[in-house]
Design a protein around this motif. Structure first.
Motif, short mmCIF file in Angstrom:
data_model
loop_
_atom_site.label_atom_id
_atom_site.label_comp_id
_atom_site.label_asym_id
_atom_site.label_seq_id
_atom_site.Cartn_x
_atom_site.Cartn_y
_atom_site.Cartn_z
N VAL A 167 1.78 2.34 49.88
CA VAL A 167 0.89 1.20 49.69
C VAL A 167 1.29 0.12 50.68
CG1 VAL A 167 0.08 -0.56 48.07
CG2 VAL A 167 0.57 1.76 47.25
N SER A 168 0.29 -0.52 51.27
CA SER A 168 0.57 -1.60 52.22
C SER A 168 1.32 -2.73 51.52
CB SER A 168 -0.74 -2.13 52.82
OG SER A 168 -1.60 -2.61 51.79
N TYR A 169 2.08 -3.49 52.29
CA TYR A 169 2.91 -4.53 51.70
C TYR A 169 2.06 -5.61 51.04
CZ TYR A 169 7.14 -2.56 53.73
OH TYR A 169 8.20 -1.74 54.03
N ASN A 170 0.85 -5.82 51.55
CA ASN A 170 -0.03 -6.82 50.92
C ASN A 170 -0.76 -6.25 49.70
OD1 ASN A 170 -2.14 -5.25 51.92
ND2 ASN A 170 -2.52 -6.61 53.66
N TYR A 208 14.25 2.52 57.22
CA TYR A 208 14.95 1.29 56.91
C TYR A 208 15.40 0.64 58.21
CZ TYR A 208 18.27 -2.07 54.92
OH TYR A 208 18.92 -3.22 54.58
N ASN A 209 14.96 -0.60 58.45
CA ASN A 209 15.45 -1.42 59.55
C ASN A 209 15.40 -0.69 60.90
OD1 ASN A 209 16.50 -3.74 60.68
ND2 ASN A 209 18.65 -3.18 60.24
N ASN A 210 14.19 -0.27 61.26
CA ASN A 210 13.94 0.41 62.54
C ASN A 210 14.66 1.75 62.68
OD1 ASN A 210 12.16 -1.49 63.54
ND2 ASN A 210 13.76 -2.71 64.52
N ARG A 211 15.01 2.33 61.54
CA ARG A 211 15.59 3.67 61.57
C ARG A 211 14.75 4.60 60.70
NH1 ARG A 211 22.23 3.34 61.88
NH2 ARG A 211 22.27 2.08 63.78
N SER A 249 -1.63 3.89 63.93
CA SER A 249 -1.89 2.45 64.00
C SER A 249 -3.08 2.10 63.12
CB SER A 249 -2.17 2.03 65.45
OG SER A 249 -2.61 0.69 65.48
N ILE A 250 -2.80 1.26 62.11
CA ILE A 250 -3.88 0.84 61.21
C ILE A 250 -4.85 -0.07 61.95
CG2 ILE A 250 -4.40 -0.40 59.06
CD1 ILE A 250 -1.56 0.35 58.11
N ALA A 251 -4.30 -0.96 62.76
CA ALA A 251 -5.15 -1.94 63.46
C ALA A 251 -6.08 -1.26 64.46
CB ALA A 251 -4.27 -2.97 64.16
N PHE A 252 -5.53 -0.27 65.22
CA PHE A 252 -6.33 0.37 66.26
C PHE A 252 -7.02 1.64 65.79
CE2 PHE A 252 -3.42 -2.32 68.58
CZ PHE A 252 -4.21 -2.86 69.59
N GLY A 253 -6.66 2.10 64.57
CA GLY A 253 -7.34 3.27 64.02
C GLY A 253 -7.07 4.54 64.80
N LEU A 299 0.26 17.81 55.48
CA LEU A 299 1.14 16.66 55.61
C LEU A 299 2.01 16.59 54.34
CD1 LEU A 299 -1.35 13.98 57.03
CD2 LEU A 299 0.22 15.46 58.28
N SER A 300 3.26 16.19 54.48
CA SER A 300 4.21 16.28 53.36
C SER A 300 4.60 14.94 52.75
CB SER A 300 5.47 17.01 53.81
OG SER A 300 6.05 16.37 54.94
N SER A 301 4.51 13.84 53.50
CA SER A 301 4.87 12.53 52.96
C SER A 301 4.37 11.45 53.90
CB SER A 301 6.40 12.40 52.79
OG SER A 301 7.05 12.43 54.04
N CYS A 302 4.40 10.19 53.42
CA CYS A 302 3.97 9.07 54.26
C CYS A 302 4.67 7.79 53.82
CB CYS A 302 2.45 8.88 54.21
SG CYS A 302 1.81 8.50 52.56
N LEU A 303 4.70 6.82 54.74
CA LEU A 303 5.24 5.50 54.42
C LEU A 303 4.59 4.48 55.35
CD1 LEU A 303 7.52 4.77 56.82
CD2 LEU A 303 8.83 6.46 55.54
N VAL A 304 4.56 3.21 54.88
CA VAL A 304 4.00 2.11 55.64
C VAL A 304 5.14 1.27 56.18
CG1 VAL A 304 2.51 0.07 55.59
CG2 VAL A 304 1.95 2.06 54.17
N LEU A 305 5.08 0.95 57.50
CA LEU A 305 6.14 0.14 58.09
C LEU A 305 5.90 -1.34 57.78
CD1 LEU A 305 6.73 1.74 61.60
CD2 LEU A 305 7.81 2.26 59.41
N PRO A 306 6.96 -2.13 57.73
CA PRO A 306 6.82 -3.57 57.50
C PRO A 306 5.84 -4.18 58.50
CG PRO A 306 9.13 -2.94 57.41
CD PRO A 306 8.38 -1.74 57.88
N GLY A 307 5.02 -5.07 58.03
CA GLY A 307 4.00 -5.68 58.86
C GLY A 307 2.63 -5.10 58.64
#
Length: 920
Positions: free
Chosen positions: A641-644, A726-729, A703-707, A678-686
């Motif tokens: 889920v997106s952070y917002n 976690y933290n760019n890793r 890219s969500i913004a550029f689709g 596809l096996s899993s997903c995550l949303v990056l900060p921002g």
């Protein structure tokens, strides 16, 4: 406390029988067979002949007469001291009076004991010299049988060898038991169904009482052969809460039954003559209880203790219970540690580490000078070597502490005498000093020191316990200056036991008494070696053919004391204590662990100021389905889920990544990267990028913004099963048997954010990895494989800390508790396992009807998605399912929760995503 409650129970039974007689008047290992109403004839045949009314007790090694008048002493005549036993008139003399004396028995003997004169508990009085006593039975027709029994028992008592005596008495006992059976008229109901009946003995401190055990579909019964202290002991199976198999006399013959959850004192302790009878009765009771109660293991109690759900005191009680310690068996009485080191100050300072005893060392190793002397003797000793000539727990030590409330037990143990006044429990400080300095004194404490009943410290019975050197009478126990009285002493002792210092170090004492330092090389290194005969398995009594040797060895072991059953084979985990500065310098082992990534920032409970999280988990059983949507063509594999909070991203075996709007309730995007699942997903900060892992060996950045797809990381040789960030890793698990750690630094390239990938570490496994998870600080990673192995990794050094074989089949999910102290895993075998991170110890295991495919947890409670489609709420502390919530029509394969724990989303094999809310 344990012994005090036992004593109260015995006193209630004494009121039932209205007798001064007690089985404690018998010798150790002696049996009470029968009693007859009789008169003791004084001045027999003379004009002033008189009679003292009472009862004559026939025992295996003595004859006891208990007068009805309480001021008269109880008379005990040892059979071995008898010179002649006969029916009065058998020698042909006094024929004129024979008719009137045909109910009389004459005993000629050389020694007699007088007990409880004026109904006062005191050392036995002994009279020696040739004497004759005559007893007249009310029922004259029983005289011949009684005389025959006495002559038979007299022959047994006079045998030269102790083993032969024991064998003959045992044969007499078994013959009596074989001629009798349980009286079915004692059943509570005519409709009761008999399950089994056998011979056994009821065990109480220092004595055993033979009889018949009977179990029906509703009750457990014990009927004493002698009808003492009551005709039948009855326990309703519905009231039973716990049952334990016990060692008794080093043999697997004991069974203890409890009708309470936490009381150390049982409702009945039975010793069987055959282990098969014991096991069969255990089976019947366990079968009855199977659907009524939850069986607790040492590991499940450990989890409760670690997380603060039970106190240090309660945990030690449970460990003692599981280690065969019982208040009914003084050779295996519950053992508690000395905690306090200061018995001389006016005030007790629990904030000062010097106030406390070093719990990492046994009593014998606390004094350095004494230890050096013991080590010299140990090194010079031939095999088998041992450091300490006495134990830390034995019947003598238990009664040393409890003589003021259990004087009859002390008299029983010491042949009718109290110990010398200067060797009594006179002062707490003196006793502690002697434990530190004495050449042969290494005793620990008993639970009573941390209980509520202080009667064992006070001479309320006004016992004459002797006069000390200097002329002072032994009376109440002298307490340290910091205690205003016995009640205050116990209260401060309890506070010390529950203090932060003890909570931080109690695991070290547990290692010595119940754990991995109890035997072997670790025990040698810890200076914790006792006589080999004190350890479980130290001697095989069945292999000893000589009856004398067997009896002597058994007596030696029971009097010397026994080491508890070993409960833990690896270091015991520390307790999770509040985040405060430690009072002491850690031991070398603790220091290394404290410096490792297992501990930093994780010494506290979950942050209880997060009221929403606490409230949510407290009400997790009230989860209600809000809405559901079928948005995929095959099973859902991941939810993010997106952070917002506006968008929900899901992956599926249908090879698509979907973007669903929570606000408009519509599917906004469907993205396909390849034709593989596809096996899993995550949303990056921002909220700009979504990452998906694929069975095509790749990881895709969208890219969500550029689709559009931003990057593709081709980092594995087989399917990527799970990813974390976690933290760019980026952490990626794969069926190629690796977990890889990547640095993913965003780069500005022609107006589009792309990433630079650098492989930082590769964590190699033997088989394919199906799941991974990070702890909250990202210093640790847990991985689960298709062969059921759970691995815990130190990410700061890229090394494996623990490898635990947990499941038979694939590990479906594994995750750290919020405080990083524990790992929970679920597997294809339907099991839920809890692992202690610090030690790698498997501390809890539960089984469900169906595998749990995914879960969330707060350290105490688990919300799991089941193969059945249900959401199950598990109470880890009680080891049970507390709620079943109907959900998907196929397996629940993915689950997500927001930070406040108020909103939950699940995905399943039925291709649906379901939105859940808490109703409270």
């Amino acid at each position: 406390m344990a012994f005090i409650r036992k004593k109260q129970r015995e006193q209630q039974l004494q009121l039932y029988s209205k007798e001064r007689f007690s089985l404690l008047l018998l010798n150790l290992e002696e049996y009470y067979f029968e009693q007859h109403t009789a008169n003791h004839i004084l001045c027999e045949g003379r004009q002033n002949e008189r009679k003292i009314r009472g009862s004559l007790k026939i025992c295996s090694k003595s004859v006891i007469f208990e007068p009805d008048e309480t001021f008269q002493p109880i008379i005990k005549i040892p059979l071995r001291d008898c010179i002649k036993i006969e029916k009065q008139g058998d020698n042909g003399a006094n024929t004129l009076f024979a008719k009137t004396r045909n109910g009389r028995i004459s005993l000629v003997f050389s020694q007699v004991y007088f007990i409880k004169e004026d109904n006062v508990v005191a050392p036995y009085k002994i009279e020696r010299g040739k004497m004759q006593y005559v007893f007249e039975l009310d029922i004259a027709g029983k005289v011949e049988d009684v005389v025959e029994t006495l002559l038979q028992l007299h022959r047994a008592s006079c045998l030269d060898k102790l083993g032969d005596q024991t064998a003959m008495i045992t044969a007499i006992l078994q013959s009596r038991l074989a001629r009798t059976s349980f009286d079915k008229n004692r059943f509570q109901s005519l409709s009761e169904i008999l399950k089994m009946e056998c011979k056994a003995e009821m065990v109480t401190p220092l004595v055993t009482n033979p009889g018949h055990v009977c179990i029906t579909d509703t009750n457990l019964y014990f009927q004493p052969l002698n009808g003492y202290p009551k005709p039948v002991v009855q326990i309703t199976l519905q009231d039973v809460r716990r049952i334990y198999k016990r060692r008794h006399g080093l043999m697997p013959l004991g069974l203890e039954v409890f009708c309470t959850e936490d009381d150390l004192c049982s409702d009945i302790y039975l010793k069987f003559y055959d282990s098969q009878d014991r096991d069969e009765l255990y089976f019947y009771i366990a079968t009855y209880l199977e659907n009524h109660i939850t069986e607790h293991t040492a590991e499940s109690y450990m989890l409760q203790w670690q997380r603060g759900h039970i106190s240090n005191y309660q945990y030690l009680l449970h460990l003692n219970n599981l280690a065969d310690r019982s208040c009914n068996d003084l050779s295996q009485y519950p053992v508690f540690p000395w905690i306090i080191n200061d018995y001389f100050s006016a005030e007790l300072d629990l904030s000062n580490p010097e106030t406390f005893r070093d719990l990492s060392k046994p009593i014998g190793a606390l004094n350095k000078e004494r230890l050096e002397r013991l080590l010299i003797r140990y090194q010079e000793m031939p095999e088998p070597k041992f450091m300490y000539g006495s134990h830390y727990s034995s019947p003598g030590y238990v009664l040393f502490y409890l003589v003021r409330i259990a004087p009859e037990h002390m008299l029983c143990l010491q042949n009718g005498r109290f110990d010398h006044a200067d060797r009594m429990f006179n002062s707490v400080a003196e006793t502690w000093k002697n434990c530190l300095d004495g050449a042969t004194d290494f005793k620990e404490l008993i639970p009573e020191f941390y209980g509520d009943d202080f009667s064992f410290l006070v001479n309320s019975l006004k016992l004459d316990l002797g006069k000390r050197q200097g002329g002072k009478m032994v009376d109440d126990v002298q307490l340290p200056p910091w205690a205003s009285g016995p009640k205050d002493f116990l209260q401060k002792s309890k506070e010390a036991l529950e203090s932060n210092y003890v909570s931080e170090h109690l695991h070290e004492w547990i290692d010595l008494i119940f754990g991995y330092k109890q035997k072997g090389n670790e025990a040698i290194g810890a200076h914790n070696i006792f006589h080999p005969l004190t350890y479980e398995g130290g001697v095989d009594l069945n292999s000893i053919e000589d009856p004398d040797e067997k009896v002597a060895m058994l007596t030696q072991i029971l009097e010397f004391g026994q080491t508890p059953k070993q409960l833990f084979a690896i270091p015991h985990p520390r307790r999770i204590t509040p985040k405060i500065k430690s009072l002491s310098q850690p031991s070398s082992q603790s220091a290394s662990l404290a410096d490792s990534p297992v501990s930093p920032g994780e010494e506290s409970f979950e942050d209880l100021t997060e009221e929403s999280r606490t409230l949510a988990w407290n009400n997790i059983t009230k989860l209600k389905l809000h809405e559901s949507y079928k948005i995929h063509k095959e099973a859902i594999t991941g939810i993010a889920v997106s952070y917002n909070g506006s968008s929900v991203f899901t992956t599926s075996q249908d090879s698509t990544l979907k973007m669903f709007s929570k606000e408009s309730k519509t599917l906004q995007r469907s993205i396909s990267f390849s034709n593989m699942a596809l096996s899993s997903c995550l949303v990056l900060p921002g909220d700009n990028t979504v990452i998906s892992s694929s069975w095509d060996n790749n990881i895709y950045f969208y890219s969500i913004a550029f689709g559009r797809r931003q990057d593709t990381l081709m980092g594995h040789d087989d399917a990527v099963s799970k990813i974390s960030w976690y933290n760019n890793r980026l952490y990626s698990a794969s069926w190629d048997s690796t977990v890889k750690v990547w640095s993913c630094v965003p780069l500005e390239i022609t107006g589009t954010k792309r990433h630079h990938f650098e492989l930082l570490a590769e964590l190699e496994h033997d088989v394919s990895v199906d799941t991974i998870s990070l702890n909250s600080a990202s210093t640790l990673l847990v991985s689960g494989t298709k062969e059921g192995i759970v691995n815990i990794w130190d990410l700061t050094t890229a090394t494996m800390l623990h490898q635990i074989s947990c499941h038979s089949g694939t590990v479906y999910n594994a995750a750290f508790s919020p405080d990083s102290r524990h790992v929970l895993s679920t597997g294809e075998d339907g099991c839920l396992k809890v692992i202690d991170v610090q030690t790698g110890m498997l501390i809890s295991s539960m089984t469900s009807e169906h595998p749990q495919r995914c879960f969330l947890w707060d350290g105490n409670c688990v919300l799991a998605g089941s193969q059945s489609g249900e959401l199950l709420v598990w109470d880890l502390i009680e080891a049970r399912i507390s709620e079943r919530i109907q959900g998907h029509t196929g397996a629940v394969t993915s689950i997500w929760m927001n930070e406040q724990c108020s909103s939950i989303i699940t995905g399943g094999e039925d291709r649906q995503i379901m939105f859940w809310k808490l109703q409270y």
